[in-house]
Design an enzyme around this catalytic site. Structure first.
Site, PDB file in Angstrom:
ATOM      1  N   ALA A  65     -30.651  -6.232  15.077  1.00  0.00           N
ATOM      2  CA  ALA A  65     -31.479  -6.124  13.869  1.00  0.00           C
ATOM      3  C   ALA A  65     -30.738  -6.766  12.703  1.00  0.00           C
ATOM      4  O   ALA A  65     -29.514  -6.899  12.724  1.00  0.00           O
ATOM      5  CB  ALA A  65     -31.750  -4.658  13.568  1.00  0.00           C
ATOM      6  N   GLY A 105     -30.402  -4.618  18.874  1.00  0.00           N
ATOM      7  CA  GLY A 105     -31.797  -4.936  19.184  1.00  0.00           C
ATOM      8  C   GLY A 105     -31.932  -6.128  20.103  1.00  0.00           C
ATOM      9  O   GLY A 105     -32.937  -6.303  20.781  1.00  0.00           O
ATOM     10  N   GLU A 108     -31.508  -4.687  23.444  1.00  0.00           N
ATOM     11  CA  GLU A 108     -32.668  -3.806  23.662  1.00  0.00           C
ATOM     12  C   GLU A 108     -33.895  -4.616  24.038  1.00  0.00           C
ATOM     13  O   GLU A 108     -34.673  -4.241  24.923  1.00  0.00           O
ATOM     14  CB  GLU A 108     -32.911  -2.944  22.419  1.00  0.00           C
ATOM     15  CG  GLU A 108     -31.807  -1.905  22.245  1.00  0.00           C
ATOM     16  CD  GLU A 108     -31.922  -1.151  20.944  1.00  0.00           C
ATOM     17  OE1 GLU A 108     -32.020  -1.801  19.879  1.00  0.00           O
ATOM     18  OE2 GLU A 108     -31.904   0.083  20.976  1.00  0.00           O
ATOM     19  N   GLU A 128     -24.342  -0.394  17.475  1.00  0.00           N
ATOM     20  CA  GLU A 128     -24.907   0.285  16.315  1.00  0.00           C
ATOM     21  C   GLU A 128     -24.001   1.397  15.762  1.00  0.00           C
ATOM     22  O   GLU A 128     -23.941   1.624  14.568  1.00  0.00           O
ATOM     23  CB  GLU A 128     -26.264   0.876  16.662  1.00  0.00           C
ATOM     24  CG  GLU A 128     -27.365  -0.145  16.837  1.00  0.00           C
ATOM     25  CD  GLU A 128     -27.434  -0.725  18.241  1.00  0.00           C
ATOM     26  OE1 GLU A 128     -26.461  -0.624  19.007  1.00  0.00           O
ATOM     27  OE2 GLU A 128     -28.489  -1.330  18.556  1.00  0.00           O
TER      28      GLU A 128
END
Ligand code: T1G
Length: 702
Positions: A65, A105, A108, A128
């Site tokens: 992200a 992300g 992910e 994260e």
């Protein structure tokens, strides 16, 4: 074709290729997730497309992200409408083609794809937790389903990057391509090969279970590292949900836990630290058209603790390095110490034996200057005395090939004075490593007045190439890190004169988040070393505030761990510091001789007496133009002194208290204690305008 500036869909025959193009690392910035969704929908609606590839343009897959977007209130797609959900719902298979990094992300999204292939040099991970949050895109639910709870817990609570070959062994990557193959071509071929396989292999359809004990054991194992942080424990709770709840309930649980972290103080501080560590590499007053020299042949002078550690740093990052010393005995002792350091890492399991041997083979002992004449960078790391260093720099200037860079590892000596003994001052700079040099990440690059931009950039780049975080410091006594730390080191002893005990101060700093208290650190470093520095400063400055308690211990031969007694006493072969009644008696006796009124202290007053004194000194450093930014001071404190990362850094923490409050307290201590607490001009100015330290405009670099 769906075509946004950051994501495009291309067709290679019957395969749709979804390409993310959001430099520099393909973070999921504005429009990226939306672009991926549009491309997936377009490709699924196109009967001529049988399968898709998701791939990154440039140097990486998707690095996660966009961290800059956190805490800004930026709208995020609701569960069910995110890329991970659209991938799950895709009627056609999607192959994630990974190079560079698939982090956060990025991984992910890859795990929501049906297959994952990678080039050998790729790295994957869920980092994260390092910025105070948790994988919020299904990572805590999908990773355990691929690798099991235990490995998922280790990866998610450490945030480490996993090389593709290991990721394949763990079950994250389906295929690691041979070295040198074209990723896109291989991915298209792979997609064509699996296009008709049904049912689609969706990670969400797997299940994972784990013994309850696994989670409690993980909580225990991270306690020391996690300290007062919430994120690591929330990560564990989310993985636990993956093992106890149906997938969609686990996703909802993950989202709840994520929401509790995103705007937490620790997440804000860790995000600040992340960007401060990137900002520190920027040298705003140097010309942008000058590149660092691409050095290849480093040398180190001095095979002592520091020189050996510096040589190891070069070897650790693939450089053949020459190391020399004044005597063969010094060289042999140094090499012995290097072997022992590596052997300890192998014993601990943090280094493979074959890798140790490769690194040892890169360290070449040499007899004299002629053996290093052809090196392009030399780091001097001999005894911390100018009369020892000057002759070495004169000799280096004489023998080193033209254009070679001459760096000194001095921790405080005047770099202009050292450069002045050479005919190439433009090639001289300070490169101050922190002990142990092969472990500590901070490299302070000290800027003599005649150093050329190329020299400064080469020193900064040299640090980064051997795994350090390079930070620029002006040529002032103690440079920036140690100079800003010096008042802290004085104040902690002065507190003892007023009624504190070493263990009381240490406990306050440990509760604040330091791994060790400053008195225990002093015992580790050696109290005799500190005494040398105090002597030098007292000679240079008649107003220097003496520290009779510290001097007394050194006079008594209490140097710390190396003499089994310092601020604390130590049992044979045990490093545990034990409060020593003899030290308490010495403190009381000296305080009585100095006639210092005794008082009780609150933890807050102890903490602020230490840290505010350094905040004030950092302001003096900035106003003298000896550092670029307050955030550079923070990077130095994080990586030079172990300041707790989840508090951002010294100046960031002070901003949390407020510049006006800091100023008022320092002004009050100035009334009470005199000159050493005189507020800096910059601090006063910032308080008057209520400007945060982070926005201070320092003087131009001097
Ligand atoms: N967001 C925004 N900017 C980023 C960024 C990111 N994720 N990663 C890097 N940058 C910028 C960085 O600030 C620098 O900018 C430039 O890119 C080069 O970075 C939903 C919520 C990928 C290993 O934590 O670890 O996904 O200084 O110098 O050394 O669950 O960047 O040039 O202006 O570091 O080659 C998770 C963080 C996010 C990865 C590359 N992802 N990045 O290292 O380059 S949270 C991360 C890194 C998340 C999901 C959750 C490294 C790197 P500038 P760099 P590098």
């Amino acid at each position: 074709m769906s075509d946004s500036p950051v994501v495009r869909l291309e067709k290679d025959g019957d395969i749709g290729v979804i390409i993310v193009n959001y430099p520099p690392v393909n973070a999921l910035g504005p429009g990226v997730s939306e672009g991926i969704i549009d491309s997936l929908n377009t490709a699924n609606a196109d009967p001529s497309i049988k399968a898709m590839v998701l791939i990154g343009d440039g140097r990486s897959f998707i690095a996660g992200a966009d961290i800059r977007g956190f805490g800004t209130g930026r709208k995020r797609a609701p569960i069910g409408q995110r890329t991970y959900d659209v991938l799950d719902a895709s009627a056609k298979p999607v192959v994630a083609a990974i190079h560079g990094f698939a982090l956060g992300g990025g991984l992910e999204n890859a795990m929501a794809c049906h297959y994952r292939i990678a080039v050998p040099s790729a790295k994957v991970g869920l980092p994260e937790v390092l910025i105070g949050i948790l994988p919020g895109g299904g990572g805590t639910q999908r990773l355990p389903r691929l690798v099991g709870a235990q490995t998922a817990l280790e990866m998610i609570t450490s945030g480490r990057h996993v090389p593709a070959p290991e990721a394949a062994k763990l079950g994250i990557i389906d295929e690691v391509l041979p070295d040198g193959t074209n990723l896109r071509e291989s991915a298209v071929a792979y997609a064509r090969k699996i296009a008709d396989i049904r049912p689609l292999p969706r990670v969400r359809d797997k299940t994972v279970t784990a013994e309850q004990g696994v989670f409690d054991a993980c909580r225990k194992s991270i306690a020391r590292r996690a300290r007062n942080q919430k994120a690591p424990y929330h990560c564990i709770a989310a993985v636990e949900a993956a093992c106890t709840l149906p997938f969609d309930d686990g996703i909802r649980r993950e989202a709840e836990l994520f929401a509790e972290l995103e705007t937490s103080d620790e997440a804000k501080a860790l995000r600040y630290a992340f960007f401060a560590e990137r900002e520190v590499a920027k040298l705003p007053d140097l010309p942008t058209n000058v590149a660092p020299y691409d050095f290849e042949k480093p040398a180190v002078i001095g095979a002592g603790t520091m020189g050996g550690g510096i040589a190891m740093s070069f070897a650790d990052f693939g450089y053949d390095v020459k190391i020399m010393d004044a005597s063969q005995e010094g060289l042999d002792r140094g090499m012995e110490r290097i072997r022992n350091n590596y052997a300890t890492s192998v014993k601990r399991g943090s280094l493979a034996e074959d890798e140790m041997n490769r690194r040892l083979a890169r360290i070449h002992l040499v007899a004299g200057y002629d053996d290093i004449a052809n090196c392009d960078v030399v780091v001097e790391a001999v005894f911390e005395r100018m009369d020892v260093k000057k002759p070495i720099f004169e000799k280096l200037d004489e023998v080193m090939k033209p254009g070679a860079f001459l760096f000194s590892n001095t921790s405080a000596l005047d770099m202009d004075e050292l450069a002045s003994v050479t005919k190439r001052p433009e090639y001289v700079a300070g490169t101050h490593f922190f002990s142990p040099a092969n472990v500590m990440k901070l490299l302070e690059v000290v800027r003599p007045s005649k150093a050329s931009p190329e020299t400064l950039m080469t020193a900064m780049a040299m640090g980064r190439r051997i795994g350090k975080i390079s930070a620029m410091a002006g040529n002032t006594d103690g440079f920036v890190a140690n100079r800003s730390r010096a008042p802290f080191n004085s104040e902690m002893v002065i507190l003892l004169e007023e009624g504190c005990l070493p263990e009381q101060v240490d406990q306050v700093m440990i509760d604040f988040g330091y791994p060790m208290g400053p008195f225990a650190v002093g015992d580790l470093a050696g109290l005799d070393i500190g005494a040398e520095g105090r002597k030098r400063r007292a000679l240079a400055n008649p107003n220097y505030r003496k520290l009779p308690i510290a001097d007394k211990l050194v006079e008594m031969g209490r140097f710390g761990q190396k003499t089994s007694a310092g601020w604390y006493r130590y049992e044979k072969g045990d490093r545990t510091p034990h409060p020593d009644p003899e030290v308490a008696a010495i403190i009381r006796q000296v305080a009585a001789e100095m006639n210092v009124p005794q008082k009780d202290f609150t933890p807050t007053e102890i903490l602020q007496r230490l840290l505010f004194s350094s905040v004030n000194e950092a302001c003096k450093i900035l106003e003298e133009g000896k550092a670029y930014r307050a955030s550079d001071v923070d990077v130095m404190w994080l990586h030079g002194f172990g300041f707790p990362r989840y508090r951002g850094g010294l100046m960031y923490w002070a901003d949390g208290i407020g510049v006006k409050t800091v100023y008022a307290q320092i002004a009050s201590w100035h009334q009470q204690y005199g000159e050493r607490w005189a507020p800096s001009r910059l601090l006063r100015a910032l308080a008057e305008t209520n400007t945060p330290f982070r926005e201070a405009k320092p003087a131009p670099f001097a």
